[in-house]
Design an enzyme around this catalytic site. Structure first.
Site, PDB file in Angstrom:
ATOM      1  CB  ALA A 271     146.427 -60.531  14.700  1.00 22.70           C
TER       2      ALA A 271
ATOM      3  CG  ASP B 258     146.598 -63.373   7.849  1.00 20.49           C
ATOM      4  OD1 ASP B 258     147.313 -64.441   8.070  1.00 20.49           O
ATOM      5  OD2 ASP B 258     146.627 -62.445   8.620  1.00 20.49           O
TER       6      ASP B 258
END
Length: 473
Positions: free
Chosen positions: A13, A231
């Site tokens: 992110a 992820d």
């Protein structure tokens, strides 16, 4: 059996990376080819991901490896997506999950649909940015298909349109009991099932790099293999554990939980706001999102990015458990002046306001450690799982203060590392698809045997953490 080289595209992110790994029966050697920032862009009041910039960096990172690649795998953060029209053209840059367009949407849908049905059909923690709430806030009138971020990049590279199951499980649209799209929830939010792509599992070959992408990255014809494309799914696959363990995948977010064979969908789990997400080999990642190092990242940005190791060393000398926050308070979700919000939060809840940067950092570290403890204990209790050791993987494993405090708070040994757990899980799933490694347990054994790890033993002073937890409650 010969060694092979695999590429992991790992988009977090706040940053992205392209890694390559040489993998053999006793070899797991990871190399960074390219690292780049993942900076959102606000345009006309909406916060977007710069998806084309990310894709360009991915292609450049793959081009940096001039040797042969056996396969490429792609993972990223969850919930966000791109919409394509009937000609396969992107309708606009994907909207960032921290954008305010979903304000109030979750509350409205929960009132209309009911928490029981939402939780039974999705098994997900109620978070305002889940894909289901984004869809309810989006204009789908011109959309022909929806692709989550890793699936979108794979589509551009191969021309194939699929949805990888572990990431699909974060949308709030996948039934955790069947592993299939929930037509019930799609109907309730007014989305056509045709909008969503066919599901694939980690280890399946999606397609091969086509001429256009191959001309840019230099690896035309290379297979693109589905991995745990959320992820955290890849990170948990690389937890170097055996036996009964809890995990903390710690980066911008802390994903805290246990690994199960079946979802937990009862009322108590729903009220505790736990999530059931898909893992590699049909495992269930039973966890709760904790705000994570976002609190520190935004504070550092507000301060002009001073030297972090020096600041953490100073914070370690500050008396602990003096100022505490609830990291999951919604006020901390948007970007902005984090230190001021932390001070105001402490003031409202009757804790001393941090007066210095070091005190603010210590407040963040203590609060995260306490949140890790409370979440892990609740996950173990609700799932009937005994936790004997905590594994903290990801970028947070480099934060010695956080690791030490988390071990103390949990009252359990903590093993920190590997830092690049997500990339390692990514390449190991690819390597298994090529017959180089075997079971999930064998993948984890290879990580434990080849990667640097650090063990933290808890201090005996658990009473202070019990008292702090009670004060915060």
């Amino acid at each position: 059996m010969s060694e092979k080289v695999f590429a992991a595209v790992d988009l977090g992110a706040s940053s992205g990376r392209v890694m390559t790994a040489r993998v053999g029966p006793d070899v797991l050697d990871l190399r960074e080819e390219r690292r780049f920032a993942n900076r959102p862009v606000r345009v006309n009041g909406t916060l977007h991901w710069d998806i084309l910039g990310l894709y360009g960096n991915v292609l450049d990172g793959l081009r940096a490896h001039t040797g042969e690649l056996a396969s490429i795998g792609i993972d990223s953060w969850a919930v966000d997506y791109g919409l394509l029209d009937e000609n396969g053209k992107l309708l606009g840059n994907p909207v960032h999950y921290r954008d305010g367009r979903t304000d109030g949407v979750m509350e409205r849908l929960r009132a209309e649909i009911g928490d029981d049905l939402l939780y039974r059909e999705s098994g997900l923690q109620f978070l305002p940015f889940n894909t289901i709430y984004q869809l309810a806030a989006d204009d789908l009138s011109r959309a022909h298909s929806l692709l989550l971020i890793p699936d979108l990049l794979a589509h551009w590279m191969t021309g194939e349109t699929v949805a990888e199951r572990t990431n699909a499980s974060t949308t709030g649209l996948l039934d955790p009991r069947t592993g299939l799209w929930s037509t019930t929830l799609l109907d309730l939010v007014g989305a056509s099932p045709d909008l969503l792509a066919p599901l694939v599992d980690p280890g399946e070959v999606i397609g091969r790099v086509g001429p256009e992408a191959g001309g840019e990255c230099g690896h035309r014809g290379t297979p693109v293999t589905a991995v745990g494309s959320h992820d955290t799914a890849s990170a948990v696959a690389a937890v170097p554990a055996s036996g009964r363990f809890g995990y903390i995948s710690c980066g911008t977010w802390s994903l805290v939980g246990v690994e199960l064979d079946e979802p937990v969908l009862g009322e108590e789990s729903r009220k505790a706001n736990f999530t059931n997400e898909g893992g590699v080999d049909d495992t269930v990642r039973y966890l709760r999102n904790v705000m994570g190092l976002w609190l520190l990242q935004e504070s550092m940005r507000a301060w002009g990015n001073p030297d972090l190791p020096a600041l953490l060393a100073e914070a370690a000398r500050v008396p602990g458990l003096r100022s505490l926050i609830d990291p999951d308070d919604p006020e901390f979700l948007p970007p902005g002046d984090m230190p001021s919000r932390i001070a105001a939060h402490c003031r409202r809840r009757g804790f001393p306001e941090p007066a210095t940067r070091a005190e603010t950092v210590r407040c963040i570290m203590d609060s995260l450690a306490l949140a890790h403890r409370e979440t892990l204990r609740e996950a173990a209790r609700l799932s009937g799982t005994e936790v004997e050791v905590v594994h903290l993987v990801g970028g947070g494993s480099r934060n010695e203060l956080l690791c030490r405090l988390t071990a103390d708070a949990c009252g359990l040994p903590l093993v920190a590392g590997p830092v690049e757990a997500t990339a390692l899980g990514n390449v190991l799933v690819q390597a298994r698809a090529h017959g180089i490694v075997g079971s999930l347990a064998e993948m984890r054994e290879l990580v434990a045997a080849t990667q640097p790890l650090r063990r933290y033993e808890p201090s005996a002073d658990s009473g202070r953490w019990d008292e702090a937890a009670e004060r915060l409650r």
